[in-house]
Every structure is written in structure tokens, then in C-alpha cells.
Design an enzyme around this catalytic site. Structure first.
Site, mmCIF file in Angstrom:
data_model
loop_
_atom_site.group_PDB
_atom_site.id
_atom_site.type_symbol
_atom_site.label_atom_id
_atom_site.label_comp_id
_atom_site.label_asym_id
_atom_site.label_seq_id
_atom_site.Cartn_x
_atom_site.Cartn_y
_atom_site.Cartn_z
ATOM 1 N N GLY A 45 11.448 129.096 17.428
ATOM 2 C CA GLY A 45 11.440 128.417 16.154
ATOM 3 C C GLY A 45 10.965 129.157 14.939
ATOM 4 O O GLY A 45 10.223 130.037 15.316
ATOM 5 N N GLN A 50 7.161 130.874 7.078
ATOM 6 C CA GLN A 50 6.881 131.662 7.672
ATOM 7 C C GLN A 50 7.658 133.136 7.342
ATOM 8 O O GLN A 50 7.195 134.210 7.645
ATOM 9 C CB GLN A 50 7.277 131.588 9.300
ATOM 10 C CG GLN A 50 6.417 130.670 9.829
ATOM 11 C CD GLN A 50 6.713 130.413 11.197
ATOM 12 O OE1 GLN A 50 7.381 129.560 11.515
ATOM 13 N NE2 GLN A 50 5.902 130.915 12.405
ATOM 14 N N CYS A 94 3.118 131.025 18.187
ATOM 15 C CA CYS A 94 3.619 130.957 17.034
ATOM 16 C C CYS A 94 4.029 132.232 16.650
ATOM 17 O O CYS A 94 3.118 133.283 16.680
ATOM 18 C CB CYS A 94 2.725 130.349 15.992
ATOM 19 S SG CYS A 94 3.339 130.364 14.228
ATOM 20 N N LEU A 95 5.155 132.491 15.800
ATOM 21 C CA LEU A 95 5.472 134.020 15.422
ATOM 22 C C LEU A 95 4.475 134.443 14.445
ATOM 23 O O LEU A 95 4.637 135.507 14.147
ATOM 24 C CB LEU A 95 7.044 134.123 14.983
ATOM 25 C CG LEU A 95 7.897 133.555 15.919
ATOM 26 C CD1 LEU A 95 9.236 133.744 15.585
ATOM 27 C CD2 LEU A 95 8.018 134.615 17.214
ATOM 28 N N HIS A 136 6.147 121.177 15.728
ATOM 29 C CA HIS A 136 5.430 122.429 15.385
ATOM 30 C C HIS A 136 6.036 123.089 14.157
ATOM 31 O O HIS A 136 5.296 123.284 13.268
ATOM 32 C CB HIS A 136 5.579 123.359 16.473
ATOM 33 C CG HIS A 136 4.853 124.623 16.234
ATOM 34 N ND1 HIS A 136 3.725 125.283 17.027
ATOM 35 C CD2 HIS A 136 5.271 125.881 15.265
ATOM 36 C CE1 HIS A 136 3.520 126.605 16.489
ATOM 37 N NE2 HIS A 136 4.377 126.876 15.514
ATOM 38 N N GLU A 137 7.401 123.008 14.033
ATOM 39 C CA GLU A 137 7.868 123.628 12.740
ATOM 40 C C GLU A 137 7.907 122.714 11.721
ATOM 41 O O GLU A 137 7.771 123.249 10.579
ATOM 42 C CB GLU A 137 9.411 124.001 13.291
ATOM 43 C CG GLU A 137 9.644 124.997 14.292
ATOM 44 C CD GLU A 137 8.981 126.353 14.021
ATOM 45 O OE1 GLU A 137 8.504 126.830 12.967
ATOM 46 O OE2 GLU A 137 8.440 126.835 14.965
ATOM 47 N N HIS A 140 4.484 123.353 10.111
ATOM 48 C CA HIS A 140 4.777 124.479 8.923
ATOM 49 C C HIS A 140 5.136 124.075 7.709
ATOM 50 O O HIS A 140 4.536 124.403 6.792
ATOM 51 C CB HIS A 140 5.685 125.605 9.703
ATOM 52 C CG HIS A 140 5.135 126.544 10.676
ATOM 53 N ND1 HIS A 140 4.149 127.311 10.065
ATOM 54 C CD2 HIS A 140 5.391 126.655 12.011
ATOM 55 C CE1 HIS A 140 3.915 128.209 11.318
ATOM 56 N NE2 HIS A 140 4.531 127.756 12.347
#
Length: 172
Positions: A45, A50, A94-95, A136-137, A140
Site C-alpha cells: 500500500g 508518502q 510502512c514504506l 493503515h493507508e 496516512h
């Protein structure tokens, strides 16, 4: 173009994102760029903040089987319609936090509503990793990070590690 993924503690990761008024070629290109960056990372994701875009859009594809076809989902202006009472603990990463993981408790199932790139409103139930990823996304887009769901000691440890990693990358 593969966009660079911002690393914590970039302040843009803590900002609330603005709704997207309509689907434009720029929004379609952003979604394509984000999917390319997500797959290249690799991740499941990626949210617009991000990559430094403070708009309510995220992409995800939780297909884990490398033999299975990709199943990307692009959500514009996503919202949670309902969640299950049943909770699930998943070790999230997380990226924007490379190689950092923590157990996060979230509803096991979630019903999402969003606008697709086709301009239509979609609604779908997600469970398992898909449900975790969608929540999660969406976090963000609201300026919330997975470390905001964990205890203060573990949160400080990860934050310190990320500051060190970012400093080392700046020197390289």
C-alpha cells in the site's frame, strides 16, 4: 516516473490531506506513479502523502502470491463505512519506515467507500491483510502513522532508528 517515498520524520507525513474534487489526467498519472513506486519498493500500500502529495488518494494490492495476477485498488476520497467488532493484530510495516515493524490492533473487517479512477463511487468489504492495509493507508490521509497505534516506548525506539537512518542516507 517512479516517485520518491518520503521517510519519517518528514513533516508532510503528519498532515491531513485535502479531498480530490474530480478525477483528472493528473490524478490518474499520480495513481500510476504510486502503483509503480509501491510495487518497486516492494510494498502492499502507498498513500499520496508518502510521495509528497497532500491529497486523499491511496493505492493498495495485498496479493501475496507472486504467481497470481496483480489486483491493484486505487481509492480516491476513501472512507470507512463500517468495521467489525472483531479485532485483528497484524505486524505492520510502512514504506516510510523501512525495516521497522510493530504489532497493531485494528478491526479485522472493514467496509470502504471511495471514488475510483472511473469517477464512480465504489463500496467493498475487506478482511485480513486487505482490511489492515486499507485502514493503515486511510490513516496516512488523516496524518496518522502506524507508530501512533503502539506504546510510547516502542514508538520512541522506531522514531530514533528512523532519525538515524535518515541521517545516514543524507550522508551517503
Amino acid at each position: 516516473m517512479t516517485r520518491a517515498i518520503l521517510l519519517f520524520p518528514d513533516p508532510r507525513l503528519k498532515k491531513t490531506c485535502a479531498p480530490i474534487g474530480r478525477i483528472t489526467p493528473d490524478i490518474e498519472a499520480l495513481a500510476d506513479d504510486m502503483l509503480a513506486a509501491m510495487y518497486a519498493a516492494p510494498g502492499v500500500g502507498l498513500a499520496a502523502p508518502q510521495v509528497g502529495v497532500l491529497s486523499r488518494l491511496f493505492v493498495m494490492d495485498c496479493t501475496k502470491d507472486p504467481e497470481a495476477p496483480r489486483a491493484p485498488v486505487v481509492m480516491v476520497n476513501p472512507e470507512i463505512v463500517s468495521t467489525s467488532d472483531t479485532l485483528n493484530v497484524y505486524e505492520e510495516g510502512c514504506l516510510s519506515f523501512p525495516d521497522q515493524y510493530a504489532d497493531v490492533t485494528r478491526p479485522a473487517e472493514v467496509r470502504m467507500r471511495w471514488t475510483g479512477l472511473d469517477g464512480r463511487v465504489h463500496e467493498r468489504d475487506f478482511d485480513g491483510l486487505w482490511a489492515t492495509c486499507a485502514q493503515h493507508e486511510l490513516d496516512h490521509l488523516n496524518g496518522k502513522l502506524f507508530i501512533d497505534h503502539i506504546g510510547p516506548m516502542k514508538r520512541q525506539l522506531i522514531a530514533r532508528r528512523m532519525t538515524k537512518i535518515k541521517r545516514e542516507l543524507a550522508r551517503a
